[in-house]
Design a protein around this motif. Structure first.
Motif, PDB file in Angstrom:
ATOM      1  N   LEU A  40      -3.398   9.276   3.385  1.00 35.68           N
ATOM      2  CA  LEU A  40      -4.179   8.736   2.535  1.00 35.68           C
ATOM      3  C   LEU A  40      -3.439   7.425   1.983  1.00 35.68           C
ATOM      4  O   LEU A  40      -2.303   7.430   1.848  1.00 35.68           O
TER       5      LEU A  40
ATOM      6  N   THR B 191      -6.341  -1.464  -0.119  1.00 37.03           N
ATOM      7  CA  THR B 191      -7.599  -0.798  -0.238  1.00 37.03           C
ATOM      8  C   THR B 191      -8.063  -1.376  -1.405  1.00 37.03           C
ATOM      9  O   THR B 191      -9.213  -0.495  -1.851  1.00 37.03           O
TER      10      THR B 191
ATOM     11  N   GLY C  45      -7.186  -0.918  -4.807  1.00 34.10           N
ATOM     12  CA  GLY C  45      -7.225   0.000  -5.479  1.00 34.10           C
ATOM     13  C   GLY C  45      -7.572   1.266  -5.274  1.00 34.10           C
ATOM     14  O   GLY C  45      -7.541   2.109  -6.065  1.00 34.10           O
ATOM     15  N   GLY C  46      -8.628   1.563  -4.201  1.00 36.09           N
ATOM     16  CA  GLY C  46      -9.387   2.621  -4.139  1.00 36.09           C
ATOM     17  C   GLY C  46      -8.426   3.613  -2.901  1.00 36.09           C
ATOM     18  O   GLY C  46      -7.566   3.126  -2.536  1.00 36.09           O
ATOM     19  N   ASP C  47      -8.777   5.012  -3.061  1.00 38.58           N
ATOM     20  CA  ASP C  47      -8.184   5.992  -2.320  1.00 38.58           C
ATOM     21  C   ASP C  47      -8.948   5.963  -0.934  1.00 38.58           C
ATOM     22  O   ASP C  47     -10.163   6.123  -0.729  1.00 38.58           O
TER      23      ASP C  47
ATOM     24  N   CYS D 220       0.950  -1.060  -0.061  1.00 43.35           N
ATOM     25  CA  CYS D 220       0.062  -0.134  -0.003  1.00 43.35           C
ATOM     26  C   CYS D 220       0.801   1.202  -0.069  1.00 43.35           C
ATOM     27  O   CYS D 220       1.931   0.982   0.673  1.00 43.35           O
TER      28      CYS D 220
ATOM     29  N   LYS E  59      -3.585   4.066  -0.500  1.00 44.02           N
ATOM     30  CA  LYS E  59      -4.022   3.469  -1.953  1.00 44.02           C
ATOM     31  C   LYS E  59      -3.037   2.178  -2.313  1.00 44.02           C
ATOM     32  O   LYS E  59      -2.034   2.260  -2.024  1.00 44.02           O
TER      33      LYS E  59
END
Length: 409
Positions: free
Chosen positions: A109, A115, A117-119, A66, A111
């Motif tokens: 934050l 996750t 691939g999401g923020d 990540c 990513k």
């Protein structure tokens, strides 16, 4: 007051705020997304350009697969709005006004595969620091104003504070990113014994960068309140006045043209305002036009063209700066006074003027010749009289001196 003393009250006290107790973390797949830790702000003495540093959240030390980034937002009191940046680094530098509260907001934050691939944004934490107010109340300078005259030198001026103690002395310090350290004003502008401004040569300036200024001072009653400013010097340019303005009036067409003002301001960076007014300065009939070219054509009937006056001024355009100052107006040119009068056949007044001029020239030449002839005549008469007097003198001597000495004569 020395620069060292100035830095003492000017420096922002370094502070460290642990943020775990200030916000709740966000949990993602059993993992806490805490805000960054050990956030601190330090002042390197650059008059408001501060360093911000932080540490990664302890809960993410063992994170794999990540990417960790940080979102920083800060309130810009000069523009009155929030600015933001996302970075994977653990530091950032930003401009602040040291006379107003310093406000920061930060979050973490995530990513990546952790996750899906999401923020994922963590909880945002806000930090506020209140600068310490120092100096004699009411002694802060007023009406600070800077003008970059034709990009040849910049002059910043100010007025004293409303309650400034007597015998106060002001100091100005400045900094931009090409400088290693803060420097004092290279040339103060004075009025009597009072410092009222500073003049900067172009070598001390830098376009498209924060140009930070602090004006403080000292007095018998104590130090004066400091005043901080940050400006972009390219937004304070005042070009030189346009000097070569020409008119061509041909029937119903008035052609106005001019040359760009001399100096280091590039021609492509200028726009112009043309003002057209009647000779009697009737404001209600004034016309203006802002153009980028060096010429303008105006169509008027013959009667309305007479008595019109034209002048031009310049300003740096939006392609080279966000703001600026209009130059002084050029000297006005009017119709018909400033236009050269063309002598045409059949114009009795023009013929009379021409005859008068020729007659004057003839009289002048004749007078000079007469004076020269008289001077020559006087010189010849003087030489003739000289020879006559010499002959008479010799004759008289010969009669008086005995003959025995005559061979010697």
């Amino acid at each position: 007051m020395s620069l060292r003393q100035t830095s003492l009250w000017m420096c922002l006290v370094t502070f460290v705020l642990l943020t775990k107790h200030m916000s709740h973390s966000v949990t993602v797949a059993g993992m806490a997304v805490d805000p960054p830790e050990n956030i601190k702000i330090t002042d390197p003495g650059h008059l408001g350009y501060l360093n911000i540093e932080w540490s990664p959240p302890g809960s993410l030390h063992d994170l794999v697969n990540c990417t960790v980034r940080y979102q920083l937002r800060f309130y810009d009191t000069y523009t009155g709005r929030w600015k933001g940046v996302q970075t994977s680094r653990l530091f950032y530098a930003a401009q602040f006004n040291l006379e107003k509260p310093i406000q920061l907001r930060m979050l973490t934050l995530l990513k990546g595969s952790c996750t899906n691939g999401g923020d994922i944004l963590g909880e945002e934490v806000e930090l506020v620091h209140m600068p310490e107010q120092k100096g004699v109340a009411g002694s802060r300078i007023r009406d600070f104003h800077c003008v970059y005259f034709n990009k040849e030198y910049m002059e910043c001026t100010w007025e004293p504070g409303t309650l400034e103690p007597v015998n106060s002395k002001h100091y100005l310090y400045y900094w931009h990113r090409a400088m290693q350290e803060t420097l004092e004003c290279p040339e103060y502008v004075t009025s009597g014994e009072r410092r009222k401004g500073c003049r900067f040569p172009p070598t001390s300036l830098l376009d498209f960068s924060e140009f930070n200024i602090c004006v403080n001072g000292s007095s018998e009653a104590g130090d004066l309140e400091p005043a901080f400013f940050s400006l972009a010097v390219q937004n304070h340019v005042k070009p030189a006045a346009v000097s070569n303005l020409h008119l061509v009036h041909n029937g119903t067409l008035v052609h106005v043209e001019w040359a760009p003002p001399s100096g280091p301001v590039p021609e492509q960076c200028l726009e112009y305002e043309l003002e057209i007014t009647p000779r009697d300065h009737n404001v209600s009939e004034k016309q203006t036009a802002v153009i980028e070219e060096l010429a303008f054509d105006l169509h008027l009937d013959g009667a309305s063209a007479d008595g019109k006056c034209f002048r031009v001024r310049s300003k740096v355009n939006i392609y080279c700066a966000d703001d600026g100052f209009w130059s002084n107006w050029s000297q006005p040119r009017c119709i018909p006074e400033t236009e050269p009068r063309i002598i045409q056949c059949g114009d009795p007044w023009s013929a009379l003027i021409l005859i008068t001029i020729i007659a004057g020239v003839i009289v002048l030449v004749g007078t000079v010749c007469l004076i020269l002839w008289m001077l020559t005549k006087m010189w010849k008469n003087r030489n003739e009289q000289k020879h006559v007097f010499r002959a008479l003198y010799q004759e008289k001597v010969q009669k008086v001196i005995p003959p025995i000495f005559s061979p010697m004569l």
